[in-house]
Scaffold this motif. Structure first.
Motif, PDB file in Angstrom:
ATOM      1  N   ARG A  43      12.891  28.832  23.899  1.00 42.85           N
ATOM      2  CA  ARG A  43      13.167  30.275  23.770  1.00 42.85           C
ATOM      3  C   ARG A  43      14.476  30.524  23.021  1.00 42.85           C
ATOM      4  NH1 ARG A  43      10.495  30.780  28.720  1.00 42.85           N
ATOM      5  NH2 ARG A  43      12.341  30.383  29.974  1.00 42.85           N
ATOM      6  N   ARG A  44      15.457  29.658  23.234  1.00 44.72           N
ATOM      7  CA  ARG A  44      16.745  29.832  22.569  1.00 44.72           C
ATOM      8  C   ARG A  44      16.669  29.510  21.066  1.00 44.72           C
ATOM      9  NH1 ARG A  44      21.168  30.317  25.546  1.00 44.72           N
ATOM     10  NH2 ARG A  44      20.909  30.430  27.783  1.00 44.72           N
ATOM     11  N   LEU A  45      15.798  28.578  20.701  1.00 44.16           N
ATOM     12  CA  LEU A  45      15.669  28.184  19.298  1.00 44.16           C
ATOM     13  C   LEU A  45      14.684  29.061  18.514  1.00 44.16           C
ATOM     14  CD1 LEU A  45      15.633  24.307  19.757  1.00 44.16           C
ATOM     15  CD2 LEU A  45      17.528  25.726  18.910  1.00 44.16           C
ATOM     16  N   ALA A  46      13.769  29.711  19.221  1.00 46.79           N
ATOM     17  CA  ALA A  46      12.719  30.501  18.570  1.00 46.79           C
ATOM     18  C   ALA A  46      13.245  31.583  17.619  1.00 46.79           C
ATOM     19  CB  ALA A  46      11.791  31.114  19.619  1.00 46.79           C
ATOM     20  N   PRO A  47      14.325  32.303  17.951  1.00 50.40           N
ATOM     21  CA  PRO A  47      14.797  33.335  17.015  1.00 50.40           C
ATOM     22  C   PRO A  47      15.208  32.781  15.642  1.00 50.40           C
ATOM     23  CG  PRO A  47      15.747  33.699  19.182  1.00 50.40           C
ATOM     24  CD  PRO A  47      15.053  32.371  19.229  1.00 50.40           C
ATOM     25  N   GLN A  48      15.564  31.500  15.579  1.00 47.39           N
ATOM     26  CA  GLN A  48      15.902  30.875  14.297  1.00 47.39           C
ATOM     27  C   GLN A  48      14.689  30.176  13.688  1.00 47.39           C
ATOM     28  OE1 GLN A  48      18.005  30.411  17.068  1.00 47.39           O
ATOM     29  NE2 GLN A  48      19.409  31.946  16.297  1.00 47.39           N
ATOM     30  N   ASP A  49      13.512  30.398  14.267  1.00 49.28           N
ATOM     31  CA  ASP A  49      12.267  29.764  13.819  1.00 49.28           C
ATOM     32  C   ASP A  49      12.385  28.244  13.866  1.00 49.28           C
ATOM     33  OD1 ASP A  49       9.603  29.834  13.025  1.00 49.28           O
ATOM     34  OD2 ASP A  49      10.112  29.755  10.893  1.00 49.28           O
ATOM     35  N   LEU A  50      13.004  27.744  14.938  1.00 52.41           N
ATOM     36  CA  LEU A  50      13.189  26.308  15.100  1.00 52.41           C
ATOM     37  C   LEU A  50      12.489  25.815  16.348  1.00 52.41           C
ATOM     38  CD1 LEU A  50      16.992  25.832  14.323  1.00 52.41           C
ATOM     39  CD2 LEU A  50      15.066  25.253  12.845  1.00 52.41           C
ATOM     40  N   SER A  51      11.928  24.633  16.244  1.00 53.92           N
ATOM     41  CA  SER A  51      11.451  23.887  17.404  1.00 53.92           C
ATOM     42  C   SER A  51      12.565  22.926  17.793  1.00 53.92           C
ATOM     43  CB  SER A  51      10.193  23.097  17.041  1.00 53.92           C
ATOM     44  OG  SER A  51      10.516  22.126  16.051  1.00 53.92           O
ATOM     45  N   GLU A  52      12.407  22.256  18.926  1.00 60.59           N
ATOM     46  CA  GLU A  52      13.402  21.259  19.310  1.00 60.59           C
ATOM     47  C   GLU A  52      13.448  20.135  18.277  1.00 60.59           C
ATOM     48  OE1 GLU A  52      14.845  18.700  23.192  1.00 60.59           O
ATOM     49  OE2 GLU A  52      12.748  19.289  23.062  1.00 60.59           O
ATOM     50  N   GLY A  53      12.287  19.739  17.764  1.00 59.24           N
ATOM     51  CA  GLY A  53      12.239  18.688  16.750  1.00 59.24           C
ATOM     52  C   GLY A  53      12.993  19.061  15.488  1.00 59.24           C
ATOM     53  N   ARG A  76      15.984   7.659  14.285  1.00 58.88           N
ATOM     54  CA  ARG A  76      17.053   8.268  15.084  1.00 58.88           C
ATOM     55  C   ARG A  76      16.533   9.360  16.015  1.00 58.88           C
ATOM     56  NH1 ARG A  76      22.166   8.370  10.803  1.00 58.88           N
ATOM     57  NH2 ARG A  76      21.976   6.159  10.292  1.00 58.88           N
ATOM     58  N   ALA A  77      15.487  10.062  15.599  1.00 61.85           N
ATOM     59  CA  ALA A  77      14.917  11.123  16.427  1.00 61.85           C
ATOM     60  C   ALA A  77      13.875  10.591  17.409  1.00 61.85           C
ATOM     61  CB  ALA A  77      14.293  12.198  15.544  1.00 61.85           C
ATOM     62  N   GLY A  78      13.437   9.343  17.203  1.00 60.10           N
ATOM     63  CA  GLY A  78      12.448   8.750  18.092  1.00 60.10           C
ATOM     64  C   GLY A  78      11.057   9.322  17.907  1.00 60.10           C
ATOM     65  N   VAL A  79      10.720   9.667  16.661  1.00 57.53           N
ATOM     66  CA  VAL A  79       9.394  10.209  16.359  1.00 57.53           C
ATOM     67  C   VAL A  79       8.788   9.430  15.195  1.00 57.53           C
ATOM     68  CG1 VAL A  79       9.961  12.530  17.199  1.00 57.53           C
ATOM     69  CG2 VAL A  79      10.327  11.976  14.793  1.00 57.53           C
ATOM     70  N   THR A  80       7.529   9.699  14.899  1.00 57.50           N
ATOM     71  CA  THR A  80       6.860   8.998  13.800  1.00 57.50           C
ATOM     72  C   THR A  80       7.309   9.570  12.458  1.00 57.50           C
ATOM     73  OG1 THR A  80       4.979  10.520  13.705  1.00 57.50           O
ATOM     74  CG2 THR A  80       4.820   8.643  15.260  1.00 57.50           C
ATOM     75  N   ARG A  81       7.066   8.806  11.410  1.00 59.69           N
ATOM     76  CA  ARG A  81       7.379   9.282  10.062  1.00 59.69           C
ATOM     77  C   ARG A  81       6.538  10.507   9.712  1.00 59.69           C
ATOM     78  NH1 ARG A  81       7.963   3.843   6.381  1.00 59.69           N
ATOM     79  NH2 ARG A  81       8.749   2.573   8.083  1.00 59.69           N
ATOM     80  N   ALA A  82       5.283  10.516  10.180  1.00 59.14           N
ATOM     81  CA  ALA A  82       4.417  11.664   9.908  1.00 59.14           C
ATOM     82  C   ALA A  82       4.985  12.929  10.543  1.00 59.14           C
ATOM     83  CB  ALA A  82       3.008  11.394  10.423  1.00 59.14           C
ATOM     84  N   THR A  83       5.491  12.803  11.757  1.00 58.95           N
ATOM     85  CA  THR A  83       6.098  13.953  12.430  1.00 58.95           C
ATOM     86  C   THR A  83       7.314  14.431  11.659  1.00 58.95           C
ATOM     87  OG1 THR A  83       5.295  13.246  14.587  1.00 58.95           O
ATOM     88  CG2 THR A  83       7.204  14.729  14.579  1.00 58.95           C
ATOM     89  N   VAL A  84       8.155  13.492  11.223  1.00 55.09           N
ATOM     90  CA  VAL A  84       9.354  13.859  10.472  1.00 55.09           C
ATOM     91  C   VAL A  84       8.975  14.570   9.177  1.00 55.09           C
ATOM     92  CG1 VAL A  84      11.234  12.883   9.074  1.00 55.09           C
ATOM     93  CG2 VAL A  84      11.003  12.246  11.447  1.00 55.09           C
ATOM     94  N   THR A  85       7.950  14.094   8.518  1.00 53.49           N
ATOM     95  CA  THR A  85       7.535  14.714   7.255  1.00 53.49           C
ATOM     96  C   THR A  85       7.193  16.186   7.471  1.00 53.49           C
ATOM     97  OG1 THR A  85       6.746  12.632   6.353  1.00 53.49           O
ATOM     98  CG2 THR A  85       5.835  14.646   5.387  1.00 53.49           C
ATOM     99  N   GLY A  86       6.433  16.488   8.516  1.00 55.25           N
ATOM    100  CA  GLY A  86       6.087  17.880   8.810  1.00 55.25           C
ATOM    101  C   GLY A  86       7.304  18.722   9.142  1.00 55.25           C
ATOM    102  N   LEU A  87       8.209  18.156   9.925  1.00 56.46           N
ATOM    103  CA  LEU A  87       9.430  18.884  10.288  1.00 56.46           C
ATOM    104  C   LEU A  87      10.294  19.138   9.056  1.00 56.46           C
ATOM    105  CD1 LEU A  87      10.339  16.966  13.575  1.00 56.46           C
ATOM    106  CD2 LEU A  87       9.369  19.271  13.404  1.00 56.46           C
ATOM    107  N   LEU A  88      10.423  18.129   8.207  1.00 52.76           N
ATOM    108  CA  LEU A  88      11.222  18.280   6.986  1.00 52.76           C
ATOM    109  C   LEU A  88      10.609  19.308   6.053  1.00 52.76           C
ATOM    110  CD1 LEU A  88      12.186  14.569   6.207  1.00 52.76           C
ATOM    111  CD2 LEU A  88      13.633  16.344   7.213  1.00 52.76           C
ATOM    112  N   ASP A  89       9.278  19.318   5.952  1.00 55.03           N
ATOM    113  CA  ASP A  89       8.610  20.298   5.092  1.00 55.03           C
ATOM    114  C   ASP A  89       8.986  21.721   5.507  1.00 55.03           C
ATOM    115  OD1 ASP A  89       7.338  18.288   3.660  1.00 55.03           O
ATOM    116  OD2 ASP A  89       5.400  18.537   4.675  1.00 55.03           O
ATOM    117  N   GLY A  90       8.945  21.989   6.810  1.00 53.70           N
ATOM    118  CA  GLY A  90       9.292  23.323   7.300  1.00 53.70           C
ATOM    119  C   GLY A  90      10.751  23.668   7.068  1.00 53.70           C
TER     120      GLY A  90
END
Length: 164
Positions: A43-53, A76-90
């Motif tokens: 809820r705190r990150l939503a106004p900036q259109d951010l997820s925790e990731g 470093r984030a403990g996630v897959t490369r595919a997940t990082v790619t989606g997060l970076l795209d956004g």
């Protein structure tokens, strides 16, 4: 403070005549607390259109001394490369970071924050740490040490805590 699913589990134990839930109630309290903190964080990150990731990637990039590769960010984030790619795209679409080919190896991509990404990361990091500190503000330093020690003891009994 228990989530309904945990209350239902304990009620079912009682219905089945199971012995006292030794440790189950505390486990469910901990899980319910973690879920509540995650929900508050979202809820705190939503106004900036951010997820925790997305927030974690901003903080990792802001704290890095040099640009990082998507592979490094994933580790470093403990996630897959595919997940990082989606997060970076956004984050790139929102103008918070840029991707550049590495000067030495054009096949490698490096990621760095834009000025807007840097400013947001600094601001959110400060807000986030103050909020978390506030969650524990009513605990004395001795109580925080005790809680930390107890959580470490429980962690050591989990599969993750026993992993090499």
């Amino acid at each position: 403070m228990l989530a309904p699913k945990h209350q239902a589990f304990l009620a079912e134990m009682q219905r089945r005549g199971q012995p006292a839930p030794d440790g189950l109630t505390q486990c469910f309290q901990l899980l319910s607390l973690a879920a509540a903190i995650d929900q508050d964080c979202a809820r705190r990150l939503a106004p900036q259109d951010l997820s925790e990731g997305r927030f974690v990637l901003l903080i990792l990039l802001q704290g890095a001394e040099q640009a990082l590769s998507p592979h490094q960010l994933a580790e470093r984030a403990g996630v897959t490369r595919a997940t990082v790619t989606g997060l970076l795209d956004g984050l790139q679409r929102d103008g918070l970071l840029e991707r550049h080919a590495d000067a030495d190896d054009k096949r490698r991509i490096n990621v760095c924050l834009t000025a807007a990404g840097e400013a947001l990361a600094v601001s959110l990091f400060d807000q986030h740490t103050q909020w978390i500190r506030g969650l524990f503000a009513d605990l004395s330093s001795a109580e925080r040490r005790l809680l930390s020690g107890l959580l470490c003891r429980i962690w050591a009994r989990t599969d993750a805590g026993r992993a090499p």
